[in-house]
Design a protein around this motif. Structure first.
Motif, PDB file in Angstrom:
ATOM      1  N   GLY A  17       0.813  -1.216   0.000  1.00 46.59           N
ATOM      2  CA  GLY A  17       0.000   0.000   0.000  1.00 46.59           C
ATOM      3  C   GLY A  17       0.845   1.264   0.000  1.00 46.59           C
ATOM      4  N   PHE A  18       2.028   1.170   0.569  1.00 46.69           N
ATOM      5  CA  PHE A  18       2.911   2.329   0.616  1.00 46.69           C
ATOM      6  C   PHE A  18       3.707   2.511  -0.677  1.00 46.69           C
ATOM      7  CE2 PHE A  18       2.501   1.198   5.140  1.00 46.69           C
ATOM      8  CZ  PHE A  18       1.926   2.383   5.576  1.00 46.69           C
ATOM      9  N   TYR A  19       3.778   1.460  -1.468  1.00 46.95           N
ATOM     10  CA  TYR A  19       4.589   1.488  -2.688  1.00 46.95           C
ATOM     11  C   TYR A  19       4.218   2.662  -3.582  1.00 46.95           C
ATOM     12  CZ  TYR A  19       6.621  -0.093  -7.093  1.00 46.95           C
ATOM     13  OH  TYR A  19       7.315  -0.167  -8.258  1.00 46.95           O
ATOM     14  N   SER A  20       2.936   2.793  -3.871  1.00 47.83           N
ATOM     15  CA  SER A  20       2.478   3.857  -4.759  1.00 47.83           C
ATOM     16  C   SER A  20       2.733   5.231  -4.136  1.00 47.83           C
ATOM     17  CB  SER A  20       0.986   3.671  -5.069  1.00 47.83           C
ATOM     18  OG  SER A  20       0.598   4.508  -6.112  1.00 47.83           O
ATOM     19  N   GLU A  21       2.473   5.350  -2.835  1.00 45.36           N
ATOM     20  CA  GLU A  21       2.680   6.621  -2.152  1.00 45.36           C
ATOM     21  C   GLU A  21       4.151   7.012  -2.107  1.00 45.36           C
ATOM     22  OE1 GLU A  21       0.180   8.686  -1.231  1.00 45.36           O
ATOM     23  OE2 GLU A  21      -1.039   7.161  -2.224  1.00 45.36           O
ATOM     24  N   LEU A  22       5.028   6.035  -1.898  1.00 39.63           N
ATOM     25  CA  LEU A  22       6.459   6.324  -1.895  1.00 39.63           C
ATOM     26  C   LEU A  22       6.917   6.801  -3.272  1.00 39.63           C
ATOM     27  CD1 LEU A  22       7.917   3.396   0.226  1.00 39.63           C
ATOM     28  CD2 LEU A  22       7.892   5.825   0.816  1.00 39.63           C
ATOM     29  N   ARG A  23       6.394   6.166  -4.305  1.00 36.39           N
ATOM     30  CA  ARG A  23       6.750   6.593  -5.653  1.00 36.39           C
ATOM     31  C   ARG A  23       6.334   8.052  -5.874  1.00 36.39           C
ATOM     32  NH1 ARG A  23       8.309   2.924  -9.490  1.00 36.39           N
ATOM     33  NH2 ARG A  23       7.406   4.211 -11.127  1.00 36.39           N
ATOM     34  N   ILE A  36      -5.699   2.409  -8.053  1.00 39.72           N
ATOM     35  CA  ILE A  36      -7.128   2.200  -8.290  1.00 39.72           C
ATOM     36  C   ILE A  36      -7.748   1.310  -7.220  1.00 39.72           C
ATOM     37  CG2 ILE A  36      -8.836   1.199  -9.879  1.00 39.72           C
ATOM     38  CD1 ILE A  36      -6.774   1.863 -12.156  1.00 39.72           C
ATOM     39  N   THR A  37      -7.075   0.236  -6.858  1.00 45.17           N
ATOM     40  CA  THR A  37      -7.703  -0.800  -6.032  1.00 45.17           C
ATOM     41  C   THR A  37      -7.367  -0.751  -4.543  1.00 45.17           C
ATOM     42  OG1 THR A  37      -5.914  -2.375  -6.494  1.00 45.17           O
ATOM     43  CG2 THR A  37      -7.823  -2.408  -7.975  1.00 45.17           C
ATOM     44  N   HIS A  38      -6.273  -0.117  -4.171  1.00 49.28           N
ATOM     45  CA  HIS A  38      -5.822  -0.145  -2.776  1.00 49.28           C
ATOM     46  C   HIS A  38      -5.697   1.256  -2.190  1.00 49.28           C
ATOM     47  CE1 HIS A  38      -4.746  -4.209  -3.933  1.00 49.28           C
ATOM     48  NE2 HIS A  38      -4.527  -4.490  -2.663  1.00 49.28           N
ATOM     49  N   ASP A  43      -4.834  -1.802   2.021  1.00 51.19           N
ATOM     50  CA  ASP A  43      -6.101  -2.516   2.020  1.00 51.19           C
ATOM     51  C   ASP A  43      -6.881  -2.166   0.757  1.00 51.19           C
ATOM     52  OD1 ASP A  43      -5.665  -3.597   4.623  1.00 51.19           O
ATOM     53  OD2 ASP A  43      -6.245  -1.654   5.469  1.00 51.19           O
ATOM     54  N   PHE A  44      -7.751  -3.095   0.342  1.00 49.72           N
ATOM     55  CA  PHE A  44      -8.594  -2.789  -0.810  1.00 49.72           C
ATOM     56  C   PHE A  44      -9.501  -1.609  -0.486  1.00 49.72           C
ATOM     57  CE2 PHE A  44      -7.774  -7.233  -2.074  1.00 49.72           C
ATOM     58  CZ  PHE A  44      -7.457  -7.015  -3.405  1.00 49.72           C
ATOM     59  N   ARG A  45      -9.693  -0.758  -1.473  1.00 48.86           N
ATOM     60  CA  ARG A  45     -10.648   0.342  -1.326  1.00 48.86           C
ATOM     61  C   ARG A  45     -12.048  -0.253  -1.255  1.00 48.86           C
ATOM     62  NH1 ARG A  45      -8.335   5.186  -2.410  1.00 48.86           N
ATOM     63  NH2 ARG A  45      -6.362   5.128  -3.535  1.00 48.86           N
ATOM     64  N   GLY A 108      -6.228   6.458 -11.239  1.00 52.87           N
ATOM     65  CA  GLY A 108      -6.700   6.116  -9.907  1.00 52.87           C
ATOM     66  C   GLY A 108      -8.202   6.092  -9.706  1.00 52.87           C
ATOM     67  N   GLN A 109      -8.968   6.245 -10.760  1.00 50.09           N
ATOM     68  CA  GLN A 109     -10.419   6.323 -10.640  1.00 50.09           C
ATOM     69  C   GLN A 109     -11.059   4.934 -10.753  1.00 50.09           C
ATOM     70  OE1 GLN A 109     -12.123   9.381 -13.120  1.00 50.09           O
ATOM     71  NE2 GLN A 109     -10.242  10.579 -13.005  1.00 50.09           N
ATOM     72  N   VAL A 110     -11.587   4.458  -9.644  1.00 45.64           N
ATOM     73  CA  VAL A 110     -12.220   3.141  -9.582  1.00 45.64           C
ATOM     74  C   VAL A 110     -13.291   3.011 -10.653  1.00 45.64           C
ATOM     75  CG1 VAL A 110     -13.706   1.659  -8.160  1.00 45.64           C
ATOM     76  CG2 VAL A 110     -11.728   2.799  -7.132  1.00 45.64           C
TER      77      VAL A 110
END
Length: 125
Positions: A17-23, A36-38, A43-45, A108-110
């Motif tokens: 979950g932190f991977y995208s935020e760290l990037r 999109i999903t986490h 955790d899953f959205r 990022g839009q579900v």
């Protein structure tokens, strides 16, 4: 489609979950499928889970270190880069539903990914 496979570029583990935020924090493009999903905690959205329940077909999730060999072989044979969404057709073959570029465009839009999956279910391709 009998099933969808969501194939992440990120590796499995609690820190996914932190991977995208760290990037993002380091000025790099976030992992579009994770976005999109986490959520940030990995955790899953809730909005994603609710939408998937309404699709009516199974969805399997694999991080790049978990992709089954048969699916990994198909990705290599068809030169598909991760992340990607692949569908299992009624005839039993795999079909690319969303490429890495498609997923980047969803930003990022579900709702946009769900709409794409619903359209594939309606049209069969």
């Amino acid at each position: 489609m009998r099933k969808f496979y969501l194939l992440y570029f990120a590796e499995s583990g609690r820190l996914k979950g932190f991977y995208s935020e760290l990037r993002k924090a380091f000025g790099r493009t976030p992992e579009p499928l994770l976005e999109i999903t986490h959520d940030v905690m990995g955790d899953f959205r809730l909005s994603w889970l609710e939408a998937v329940d309404k699709l009516g077909v199974p969805v399997e999730y694999y991080f790049r270190d978990e992709v089954p060999e048969r699916l990994n072989d198909w990705l290599h044979t068809h030169h598909v880069a991760l992340p990607a969404v692949v569908g299992l057709s009624a005839a039993g073959g795999n079909v690319l539903v969303a490429s890495a570029d498609d997923l980047k465009g969803i930003r990022g839009q579900v709702e946009m990914l769900v709409e794409k999956l619903q359209n594939v279910l309606k049209t069969g391709s």
